[in-house]
Design an enzyme around this catalytic site. Structure first.
Site, PDB file in Angstrom:
ATOM      1  N   ASP A  76       3.635  10.121  -8.360  1.00 49.09           N
ATOM      2  CA  ASP A  76       3.785   8.678  -8.255  1.00 49.09           C
ATOM      3  C   ASP A  76       2.404   8.029  -8.254  1.00 49.09           C
ATOM      4  O   ASP A  76       1.376   8.707  -8.177  1.00 49.09           O
ATOM      5  CB  ASP A  76       4.568   8.275  -6.989  1.00 49.09           C
ATOM      6  CG  ASP A  76       4.080   9.023  -5.757  1.00 49.09           C
ATOM      7  OD1 ASP A  76       2.860   9.262  -5.666  1.00 49.09           O
ATOM      8  OD2 ASP A  76       4.904   9.366  -4.898  1.00 49.09           O
ATOM      9  N   ASP A  78       0.361   5.107  -6.274  1.00 52.57           N
ATOM     10  CA  ASP A  78       0.300   4.173  -5.150  1.00 52.57           C
ATOM     11  C   ASP A  78      -0.874   3.226  -5.334  1.00 52.57           C
ATOM     12  O   ASP A  78      -1.900   3.576  -5.923  1.00 52.57           O
ATOM     13  CB  ASP A  78       0.167   4.932  -3.836  1.00 52.57           C
ATOM     14  CG  ASP A  78       1.402   5.770  -3.524  1.00 52.57           C
ATOM     15  OD1 ASP A  78       2.488   5.405  -4.014  1.00 52.57           O
ATOM     16  OD2 ASP A  78       1.285   6.779  -2.808  1.00 52.57           O
ATOM     17  N   ASP A 155      -7.053  10.536   5.299  1.00 48.31           N
ATOM     18  CA  ASP A 155      -7.071  11.898   5.835  1.00 48.31           C
ATOM     19  C   ASP A 155      -8.175  12.770   5.249  1.00 48.31           C
ATOM     20  O   ASP A 155      -9.041  13.267   5.957  1.00 48.31           O
ATOM     21  CB  ASP A 155      -5.692  12.557   5.662  1.00 48.31           C
ATOM     22  CG  ASP A 155      -5.183  12.515   4.232  1.00 48.31           C
ATOM     23  OD1 ASP A 155      -5.886  11.975   3.350  1.00 48.31           O
ATOM     24  OD2 ASP A 155      -4.071  13.021   3.983  1.00 48.31           O
TER      25      ASP A 155
END
Length: 491
Positions: A76, A78, A155
């Site tokens: 996907d 984002d 992260d």
């Protein structure tokens, strides 16, 4: 009073720039990277262009950028932007704001959803002196910030790259571009704090390492072992979603091998790991030779051969060693004993009641596959019509192959010859919130009545058939997106 005044003017231990390798952002232009607009979803580009038109910054971010740089096809695309969720909603009609922990926007297109999040600021505790006893678990994160703050709070460095389609450039604040070239998974900032903020990051570090062929940086690897028990604080729903993603990779066995090597498997799947430890104290060093490793390897191989696998099959294979001895024990009722053995696991992992019942049925039915007598043909046909038959059969077959049990393999062949049933579509959505509530019953059919116009057949049912769109999920619904625990910072 003096303490209060000094706290106002006291300098903080760190600034956002201390987390960044390139505080002003380093640009990599078209001639230095491999991303091409032709490989990017057209609707994602349109969203960015429209946000730019309204004078908001907007970039592709996260896993999509990472995968394109590594020559992989992104799952996907984002987007991250300086616009707030309410500002985004005013620009796009085809969108909805979702989430509690992280408010994000889903822009809905036919057959897909594109996720748009707002730049987040760095958590306040990141700018203070680290104390080991502090609880850093992030429960809410809706403080908006700048692009550099958003990069610093993510992260891993490989997930913190921004792609700007205006000039085909990659904006890098944290050294992620170089880490991709070096094939390294590295936490941004102090890994001890990062893993306490979001313990699921430890699981994701191992998964990225295995799937992308990367090495976990030494400091990050040590922090995983040190903070592994923090995973017990994680949302069970979010962990179940992470497991479901693993099962779709066709590489579950080697991911589990990585989890075992990094001491995470005995935290995430405590009871199965305890069974492995009892038979072999050194099971971590040769996980693929354990019964669980062999079962998962067979499953991955069958998946690559285009067999269908549901999460229930994977969970059954993971829990199989817990109930295995009960098949040889004649004491008590089998169904009761299986349920009693698995209930502590179900409760600890937060497995929904509906899924619990299905897993128990799968285990109870395993001895049934050994009955192949011709005189049982009617009973066998009835058994094949059960909604859990496919999952139960695949578990029986995989166990037989993994144990190299020739007679069980032949028995499985007997059942497979006439196998027609396939798992239902919703059986792949293990434990997800878009499932119908348990106990829901279909509305009873309306009573037949005469045609009021007088000319119709008195026995004719004039009840209008429901529109198929009323029974289906909304177009563009992507069940993989997490509604309550969506985390746009960890792509």
């Amino acid at each position: 009073m003096f303490k209060f005044l000094t706290s106002l003017f006291r300098k903080k231990a760190d600034s956002v720039d201390s987390f960044l390798m390139y505080p002003e952002g380093k640009r990599y232009y078209r001639e230095t990277h491999s991303i091409r607009r032709a490989n990017i979803d057209e609707d994602a580009i349109k969203i960015i262009n429209r946000l730019n038109k309204f004078r908001y910054k907007a970039y592709l971010v996260g896993g999509g950028v990472r995968d394109l740089l590594m020559g992989k096809r992104p799952k996907d695309f984002d987007i991250v932007t300086s616009a707030t969720p309410n500002q985004i909603k005013r620009i796009f009609n085809n969108c909805r704001i979702i989430g509690k922990r992280f408010k994000i926007v889903h822009i809905i297109f036919k057959g897909k959803i594109i996720e748009v999040s707002t730049f987040r600021s760095l958590p306040e505790h990141r700018l203070e002196k680290h104390k080991a006893e502090n609880d850093y678990l992030i429960k809410r994160d809706n403080s908006f910030g700048t692009a550099k703050e958003d990069a610093a709070r993510r992260d891993f460095t490989i997930n913190s790259l921004f792609y700007d389609p205006k000039n085909d450039s990659i904006l890098d604040y944290v050294g992620g571009f170089e880490d991709i070239q070096k094939k390294i998974v590295r936490v941004i900032g102090d890994p001890d704090i990062s893993f306490k903020e979001d313990p699921v990051r430890m699981l994701r570090a191992v998964k990225f390492s295995v799937l992308l062929g990367l090495d976990i940086e030494k400091k990050t690897k040590l922090a995983i072992k040190k903070n592994r028990l923090e995973l017990e604080k994680s949302s069970t729903a979010r962990l179940l979603e992470e497991y479901n993603k693993m099962f779709r990779t066709w590489k579950t066995s080697i991911i589990f091998e990585g989890l075992a090597e990094n001491h995470l498997l005995d935290v995430l799947f405590k009871e199965p790991a305890d069974k492995l430890r009892k038979t072999d104290p050194e099971w971590r060093e040769h996980f693929m030779d354990t019964p669980l490793g062999k079962r998962l390897a067979v499953t991955d191989k069958l998946l690559s051969a285009r067999e269908e696998m549901t999460p229930a099959i994977f969970y059954s294979l993971i829990f199989y060693d817990i109930v295995k001895d009960l098949y040889e024990n004649d004491r008590g009722h089998l169904a009761h004993n299986i349920k009693e053995s698995l209930m502590p696991v179900f409760e600890r992992m937060g497995i929904p009641k509906r899924e619990q019942d299905n897993l128990v049925k799968i285990f109870i039915s395993q001895p049934r596959f050994q009955v192949t007598d011709d005189e049982k043909e009617r009973q066998n046909s009835f058994f094949k019509k059960k909604d859990y038959f496919y999952d139960a059969f695949m578990v029986y077959k995989i166990v037989a192959i993994s144990e190299n049990n020739e007679s069980a393999v032949q028995t499985a062949f007997f059942w497979e010859i006439s196998l027609r049933q396939r798992p239902k579509p919703d059986s792949h959505q293990f434990g997800q919130q878009n499932r119908k509530k348990e106990g829901n019953k279909k509305r009873p059919p309306r009573k037949k009545h005469r045609d009021r116009r007088g000319g119709g057949n008195p026995n004719q049912n004039t009840t209008q058939e429901p529109n198929s769109s009323e029974l289906e999920e909304p177009k563009g619904f992507v069940s993989e997106k997490k509604i309550e625990d969506a985390n746009p910072g960890d792509n």
